[in-house]
Design a protein around this motif. Structure first.
Motif, PDB file in Angstrom:
ATOM      1  N   GLY A  45      42.617  27.461   4.822  1.00  0.00           N
ATOM      2  CA  GLY A  45      42.579  27.625   3.436  1.00  0.00           C
ATOM      3  C   GLY A  45      42.510  27.150   1.789  1.00  0.00           C
ATOM      4  O   GLY A  45      43.959  26.382   2.138  1.00  0.00           O
ATOM      5  N   ILE A  46      41.514  26.932   1.363  1.00  0.00           N
ATOM      6  CA  ILE A  46      41.463  26.228   0.806  1.00  0.00           C
ATOM      7  C   ILE A  46      41.400  26.888  -0.584  1.00  0.00           C
ATOM      8  O   ILE A  46      40.500  27.679  -0.710  1.00  0.00           O
ATOM      9  N   THR A  47      42.438  26.633  -2.112  1.00  0.00           N
ATOM     10  CA  THR A  47      42.376  27.685  -3.678  1.00  0.00           C
ATOM     11  C   THR A  47      41.639  26.332  -4.042  1.00  0.00           C
ATOM     12  O   THR A  47      42.744  25.334  -3.993  1.00  0.00           O
ATOM     13  N   ALA A  48      40.958  26.775  -5.303  1.00  0.00           N
ATOM     14  CA  ALA A  48      40.039  26.331  -6.060  1.00  0.00           C
ATOM     15  C   ALA A  48      41.205  26.766  -7.473  1.00  0.00           C
ATOM     16  O   ALA A  48      41.190  28.084  -7.415  1.00  0.00           O
ATOM     17  N   SER A  49      41.294  26.107  -8.944  1.00  0.00           N
ATOM     18  CA  SER A  49      41.131  26.190  -9.598  1.00  0.00           C
ATOM     19  C   SER A  49      40.769  25.341 -10.568  1.00  0.00           C
ATOM     20  O   SER A  49      40.367  24.650 -10.933  1.00  0.00           O
ATOM     21  N   ILE A  50      40.852  26.040 -11.902  1.00  0.00           N
ATOM     22  CA  ILE A  50      40.976  24.961 -13.570  1.00  0.00           C
ATOM     23  C   ILE A  50      41.745  24.564 -13.570  1.00  0.00           C
ATOM     24  O   ILE A  50      43.069  24.565 -13.631  1.00  0.00           O
ATOM     25  N   ALA A  51      41.094  22.761 -13.192  1.00  0.00           N
ATOM     26  CA  ALA A  51      43.183  21.815 -13.884  1.00  0.00           C
ATOM     27  C   ALA A  51      42.560  21.745 -15.303  1.00  0.00           C
ATOM     28  O   ALA A  51      43.643  21.715 -15.568  1.00  0.00           O
ATOM     29  N   SER A  52      41.552  21.770 -15.662  1.00  0.00           N
ATOM     30  CA  SER A  52      41.255  21.057 -17.424  1.00  0.00           C
ATOM     31  C   SER A  52      40.127  22.310 -17.769  1.00  0.00           C
ATOM     32  O   SER A  52      39.210  22.126 -16.806  1.00  0.00           O
ATOM     33  N   GLY A  53      40.008  22.134 -19.274  1.00  0.00           N
ATOM     34  CA  GLY A  53      39.247  22.525 -19.495  1.00  0.00           C
ATOM     35  C   GLY A  53      40.121  23.558 -21.240  1.00  0.00           C
ATOM     36  O   GLY A  53      41.179  23.497 -21.191  1.00  0.00           O
ATOM     37  N   PRO A  54      38.630  23.607 -22.349  1.00  0.00           N
ATOM     38  CA  PRO A  54      38.994  24.571 -23.304  1.00  0.00           C
ATOM     39  C   PRO A  54      39.272  26.495 -22.812  1.00  0.00           C
ATOM     40  O   PRO A  54      39.326  26.376 -24.322  1.00  0.00           O
ATOM     41  N   GLY A  55      39.429  26.310 -21.479  1.00  0.00           N
ATOM     42  CA  GLY A  55      39.655  28.263 -21.993  1.00  0.00           C
ATOM     43  C   GLY A  55      38.659  28.208 -20.983  1.00  0.00           C
ATOM     44  O   GLY A  55      38.212  27.405 -20.204  1.00  0.00           O
ATOM     45  N   GLY A  56      38.869  29.316 -20.393  1.00  0.00           N
ATOM     46  CA  GLY A  56      38.247  29.660 -19.225  1.00  0.00           C
ATOM     47  C   GLY A  56      38.505  30.607 -18.608  1.00  0.00           C
ATOM     48  O   GLY A  56      39.707  30.346 -18.132  1.00  0.00           O
ATOM     49  N   THR A  57      37.553  30.767 -17.284  1.00  0.00           N
ATOM     50  CA  THR A  57      38.526  31.810 -15.987  1.00  0.00           C
ATOM     51  C   THR A  57      37.665  31.390 -14.515  1.00  0.00           C
ATOM     52  O   THR A  57      36.403  30.906 -15.362  1.00  0.00           O
ATOM     53  N   LEU A  58      38.617  31.341 -14.234  1.00  0.00           N
ATOM     54  CA  LEU A  58      37.500  30.800 -12.399  1.00  0.00           C
ATOM     55  C   LEU A  58      36.679  31.716 -11.372  1.00  0.00           C
ATOM     56  O   LEU A  58      38.613  32.797 -11.500  1.00  0.00           O
ATOM     57  N   SER A  59      36.195  32.489 -11.043  1.00  0.00           N
ATOM     58  CA  SER A  59      35.695  33.585 -10.786  1.00  0.00           C
ATOM     59  C   SER A  59      34.835  34.150 -10.064  1.00  0.00           C
ATOM     60  O   SER A  59      33.972  33.215  -9.086  1.00  0.00           O
ATOM     61  N   GLY A  60      34.577  34.691  -8.815  1.00  0.00           N
ATOM     62  CA  GLY A  60      33.942  34.674  -7.553  1.00  0.00           C
ATOM     63  C   GLY A  60      34.285  34.731  -6.313  1.00  0.00           C
ATOM     64  O   GLY A  60      33.905  34.821  -5.067  1.00  0.00           O
ATOM     65  N   GLY A  61      35.901  34.204  -6.074  1.00  0.00           N
ATOM     66  CA  GLY A  61      36.708  34.183  -5.362  1.00  0.00           C
ATOM     67  C   GLY A  61      36.646  32.519  -4.625  1.00  0.00           C
ATOM     68  O   GLY A  61      35.659  32.322  -4.525  1.00  0.00           O
ATOM     69  N   THR A  62      38.094  32.319  -4.864  1.00  0.00           N
ATOM     70  CA  THR A  62      38.569  31.411  -5.507  1.00  0.00           C
ATOM     71  C   THR A  62      38.424  30.567  -4.025  1.00  0.00           C
ATOM     72  O   THR A  62      39.542  29.451  -3.525  1.00  0.00           O
ATOM     73  N   ILE A  63      38.996  30.842  -2.656  1.00  0.00           N
ATOM     74  CA  ILE A  63      39.117  30.469  -1.582  1.00  0.00           C
ATOM     75  C   ILE A  63      38.059  29.962  -0.398  1.00  0.00           C
ATOM     76  O   ILE A  63      37.247  31.155  -0.620  1.00  0.00           O
ATOM     77  N   ALA A  64      38.412  29.405  -0.150  1.00  0.00           N
ATOM     78  CA  ALA A  64      36.760  28.790   1.057  1.00  0.00           C
ATOM     79  C   ALA A  64      37.861  28.672   2.538  1.00  0.00           C
ATOM     80  O   ALA A  64      39.413  27.600   3.005  1.00  0.00           O
ATOM     81  N   LEU A  65      37.403  28.299   3.500  1.00  0.00           N
ATOM     82  CA  LEU A  65      38.437  27.626   5.124  1.00  0.00           C
ATOM     83  C   LEU A  65      37.219  26.893   4.982  1.00  0.00           C
ATOM     84  O   LEU A  65      36.193  27.144   5.283  1.00  0.00           O
ATOM     85  N   THR A  66      38.353  25.572   6.021  1.00  0.00           N
ATOM     86  CA  THR A  66      37.019  24.768   6.291  1.00  0.00           C
ATOM     87  C   THR A  66      36.792  25.030   7.804  1.00  0.00           C
ATOM     88  O   THR A  66      36.819  25.898   7.981  1.00  0.00           O
ATOM     89  N   ASP A  67      35.907  24.022   8.159  1.00  0.00           N
ATOM     90  CA  ASP A  67      34.608  24.022   9.269  1.00  0.00           C
ATOM     91  C   ASP A  67      35.406  23.538  10.076  1.00  0.00           C
ATOM     92  O   ASP A  67      36.483  22.983   9.555  1.00  0.00           O
ATOM     93  N   VAL A  68      34.990  23.034  11.582  1.00  0.00           N
ATOM     94  CA  VAL A  68      34.816  22.127  12.221  1.00  0.00           C
ATOM     95  C   VAL A  68      35.266  21.241  12.027  1.00  0.00           C
ATOM     96  O   VAL A  68      35.406  20.423  12.978  1.00  0.00           O
ATOM     97  N   ASN A  69      34.658  20.310  10.991  1.00  0.00           N
ATOM     98  CA  ASN A  69      34.473  19.270  10.205  1.00  0.00           C
ATOM     99  C   ASN A  69      35.690  19.245   9.579  1.00  0.00           C
ATOM    100  O   ASN A  69      35.979  18.019   9.041  1.00  0.00           O
ATOM    101  N   GLY A  70      36.403  20.521   9.247  1.00  0.00           N
ATOM    102  CA  GLY A  70      37.714  20.142   8.438  1.00  0.00           C
ATOM    103  C   GLY A  70      37.592  20.374   6.591  1.00  0.00           C
ATOM    104  O   GLY A  70      38.095  19.889   5.933  1.00  0.00           O
ATOM    105  N   ARG A  71      36.395  20.294   6.422  1.00  0.00           N
ATOM    106  CA  ARG A  71      35.207  20.832   5.389  1.00  0.00           C
ATOM    107  C   ARG A  71      35.660  22.235   5.128  1.00  0.00           C
ATOM    108  O   ARG A  71      34.974  23.009   5.373  1.00  0.00           O
ATOM    109  N   ALA A  72      35.644  22.348   3.500  1.00  0.00           N
ATOM    110  CA  ALA A  72      35.539  23.595   2.762  1.00  0.00           C
ATOM    111  C   ALA A  72      34.924  23.636   1.901  1.00  0.00           C
ATOM    112  O   ALA A  72      34.589  23.069   0.617  1.00  0.00           O
ATOM    113  N   THR A  73      33.170  24.764   2.207  1.00  0.00           N
ATOM    114  CA  THR A  73      32.482  24.228   1.011  1.00  0.00           C
ATOM    115  C   THR A  73      32.833  25.762   0.517  1.00  0.00           C
ATOM    116  O   THR A  73      32.808  27.190   1.142  1.00  0.00           O
TER     117      THR A  73
END
Length: 224
Positions: A45-73
């Motif tokens: 499981g890989i989690t995305a978040s806002i690292a920097s910016g003037p404010g705001g929110t990140l939404s829509g489901g921020t967790i993705a699982l890696t595939d057989v290549n170890g990549r999370a899309t």
């Protein structure tokens, strides 16, 4: 490759994105060992978040699982930044992994969501054109100005008796602003509010406008 120890960007997010709209094409994150070799492990499981910016929110489901290549899309429906326009970066993290930060994303205004009163008179004389012409700005859901000429905006009397005359429909200019010169309120003195509306987006109202007596036009006995 050794055991997974860190994350790296496999596909950076695009350089620009719209507020409230999914990021496309989506960013992709790669599992690596501590020497930078790709690690082909699925289900992490890989989690995305806002690292920097003037404010705001990140939404829509921020967790993705890696595939057989170890990549999370992160699909466009999973990453949506909503907030003020400006430069943002995203952070990607996983358990016991060193995270990675994306390149910069320039957030632009989203789709038109509402009209917002930007100029309004505090007072008006009955039967006399407003000295301050009311104006509204088309905005997205986060309050960013949305440019675009030709959108029709209608003004009407929302509260208080009397009549509102003048040109009651105006079109926005290239900046998304509609201005209403020459409006006239006629009625008994007291507070009034105006409603501004446009098709398919939310409306807005003025705060109270104090209607005062108009210009003198007649004499009347107060004592015979």
């Amino acid at each position: 490759a050794g055991s997974a120890g860190r994350l790296a960007m496999f596909t950076q997010p695009p350089g620009t994105a719209q507020s409230g709209v999914g990021i496309s094409p989506p960013p992709v994150v790669q599992l690596q060992d501590n020497l930078g070799n790709p690690v082909a492990t699925s289900g992490v499981g890989i989690t995305a978040s806002i690292a920097s910016g003037p404010g705001g929110t990140l939404s829509g489901g921020t967790i993705a699982l890696t595939d057989v290549n170890g990549r999370a899309t992160f699909s466009p429906s999973n990453l949506i930044i909503t907030g003020p326009t400006g430069s943002y970066t995203l952070q990607f993290n996983g358990a016991s992994l060193t995270g990675v930060t994306s390149s910069a994303i320039s957030l632009t205004a989203g789709s038109a969501a509402r009209v917002f009163v930007t100029a309004q008179p505090a007072t008006a004389q009955s039967g006399v054109a407003f000295t301050t012409a009311p104006a509204v700005q088309v905005q997205d859901a986060a309050g960013n100005p949305v440019a675009g000429a030709g959108r029709s905006v209608i003004v009407s009397l929302l509260s208080g008796s009397g009549t509102l005359t003048g040109t009651l429909t105006q079109s926005t200019n290239a900046s998304g602003v509609a201005t209403f010169p020459g409006l006239v309120l006629t009625g008994t003195i007291g507070p009034r509010t105006l409603l501004f509306s446009s098709a398919s987006i939310a409306s807005d109202t003025t705060s109270a406008i104090t209607l005062t007596p108009g210009t003198a036009t007649a004499l009347e006995y107060v004592q015979q």
